[in-house]
Design an enzyme around this catalytic site. Structure first.
Site, short mmCIF file in Angstrom:
data_model
loop_
_atom_site.label_atom_id
_atom_site.label_comp_id
_atom_site.label_asym_id
_atom_site.label_seq_id
_atom_site.Cartn_x
_atom_site.Cartn_y
_atom_site.Cartn_z
N LYS A 91 0.79 -1.22 0.00
CA LYS A 91 0.00 0.00 0.00
C LYS A 91 0.83 1.28 0.00
O LYS A 91 0.28 2.36 -0.18
CB LYS A 91 -0.98 -0.01 1.17
CG LYS A 91 -1.93 -1.18 1.17
CD LYS A 91 -2.80 -1.33 -0.08
CE LYS A 91 -3.72 -0.17 -0.29
NZ LYS A 91 -4.91 -0.56 -1.11
N1 PMP Z 1 -3.00 -7.23 1.50
C1 PMP Z 1 -3.01 -6.35 2.49
C2 PMP Z 1 -2.35 -6.73 3.79
C3 PMP Z 1 -3.62 -5.10 2.34
O1 PMP Z 1 -3.61 -4.22 3.35
C4 PMP Z 1 -4.24 -4.80 1.10
C5 PMP Z 1 -4.90 -3.46 0.88
N2 PMP Z 1 -6.00 -3.15 1.67
C6 PMP Z 1 -4.25 -5.76 0.10
C7 PMP Z 1 -3.60 -6.96 0.32
C8 PMP Z 1 -5.03 -5.57 -1.19
O2 PMP Z 1 -4.57 -4.65 -2.10
P1 PMP Z 1 -5.53 -3.77 -3.02
O3 PMP Z 1 -6.12 -2.70 -2.13
O4 PMP Z 1 -4.63 -3.20 -4.05
O5 PMP Z 1 -6.61 -4.61 -3.59
#
Ligand code: PMP
Length: 331
Positions: A43
């Site tokens: 992130k």
């Molecule tokens: N894994 C973790 C630990 C996250 O915090 C996030 C984001 N909220 C994601 C995966 C998923 O990524 P995205 O928001 O790009 O779908």
């Protein structure tokens, strides 16, 4: 290598060959080491994309307050970047997220507000609460705050298109057959899939959906339905975000924590990398994709963040036993 600021430390993460999964399937399975970003998660990229776009549009002014609702990782990325660029952050988080992420946000200097973990249509949901805080700050002092709105602000997927997706293509010289990951906002899957499919429309895109998320049924049968629950934080949603909209998924799979967690425990014990539960869901998805494609294929997934961020949950035998989940054998 020298770097001039924190922002330039974000991205350009290595692709790690996942030895055990690759040997098991006869495929080359790689994990993008997003835990190596300075804030410790994938992130950081989103945070940088959101801030850059808001500065460019004039919505975020020097000295302004960045407001965001987050499961934690976006808040961490936003806060370290805010510190480095002369902004401050107000972060709203559901209180069921890991203690480690809350403590880290406080340590970094974010102004933190915890709210009940409620359904998205509840006006007190963390996303709506963040927006309301930004509106109030702007009423009191126009132009002083900006709500980054990571779920629907497509600067999120754009930075994954510009960075993550291009990096993966270059790192493998275009030798990639499939990409699979879970969805939190959809920024990663949308941006990476767009970048890869622009180069090769035949790259298969998989969704690894945890229990408790409605996306598997949506991409399988067209209906937003969910069952069960997962301890994985930051992934799994019940609506289609603007970031995710338009993404063509051709391999949706549903992954239970019982299937996924042993993969990160094994990875730590045999390959030395300690990851969080969303990476476990991603690895299980990559394994299913490799099994369905057969030997000789190259598949990439995302290693989202460090396991130490969830020591009190994902690596805590008392917590795991209370949920009836598999344990790391050495704890
Ligand atoms: N894994 C973790 C630990 C996250 O915090 C996030 C984001 N909220 C994601 C995966 C998923 O990524 P995205 O928001 O790009 O779908």
């Amino acid at each position: 290598m020298t770097a001039s600021d924190l922002a330039s430390l974000i991205g350009n993460t290595p692709l790690l060959k996942l030895r055990n999964l690759s040997e098991q399937t006869g495929c080359d399975i790689y994990g993008k080491c997003e835990f190596m970003n300075p804030g410790g998660s994938v992130k950081d990229r989103t945070a940088l994309g959101l801030i850059r776009a808001a500065v460019a549009s004039g919505d975020l002014q020097q000295g302004g307050t960045i407001v965001e609702g987050t499961a934690g990782n976006t808040g961490i990325g936003l806060t370290i970047l805010a510190n480095s660029m002369g902004f401050s952050t107000r972060i709203v988080m559901p209180m069921n997220q890991s203690r480690e992420k809350l403590e880290q946000l406080e340590l970094l200097g974010a102004e933190l507000e915890l709210v009940q973990a409620t359904a998205f249509d509840d006006p007190n949901h963390y996303v709506h609460r963040a927006r309301a805080i930004a509106d109030k700050l702007n009423e009191e002092n126009p132009g002083s705050a900006f709500w980054t709105g990571q779920f629907n602000n497509t600067a999120n997927r754009d930075i994954h298109y510009e960075t993550t997706g291009q990096e993966i293509w270059q790192q493998l010289d275009g030798k990639i057959d499939g990409f699979i990951c879970a969805v939190g906002t959809g920024g990663t899957i949308a941006g990476v899939s767009r970048a890869l499919r622009e180069k090769n429309p035949d790259v298969r895109i998989g969704l690894a959906d945890p229990m408790g998320s409605a996306l598997y049924h949506y991409f399988k049968e067209g209906e937003l339905l969910f069952e069960g629950s997962s301890i994985a934080e930051g992934i799994g949603i019940s609506h289609i975000t603007d970031n995710l909209a338009g993404t063509d998924i051709d391999f949706p799979v549903q992954i239970a924590d019982e299937e996924a967690l042993p993969l990160i425990y094994d990875l730590l014990a045999k390959e030395g990398i300690c990851l969080g539960a969303s990476s476990a869901i991603n690895m299980a998805g990559a394994l299913r994709m490799a099994e369905s494609m057969g030997p000789g294929h190259t598949i990439v997934t995302v290693l989202c963040d460090y396991g130490t961020r969830y020591q009190s949950k994902v690596y805590n035998p008392v917590f795991l036993k209370s949920k009836g989940l598999p344990l790391p054998s050495w704890l």
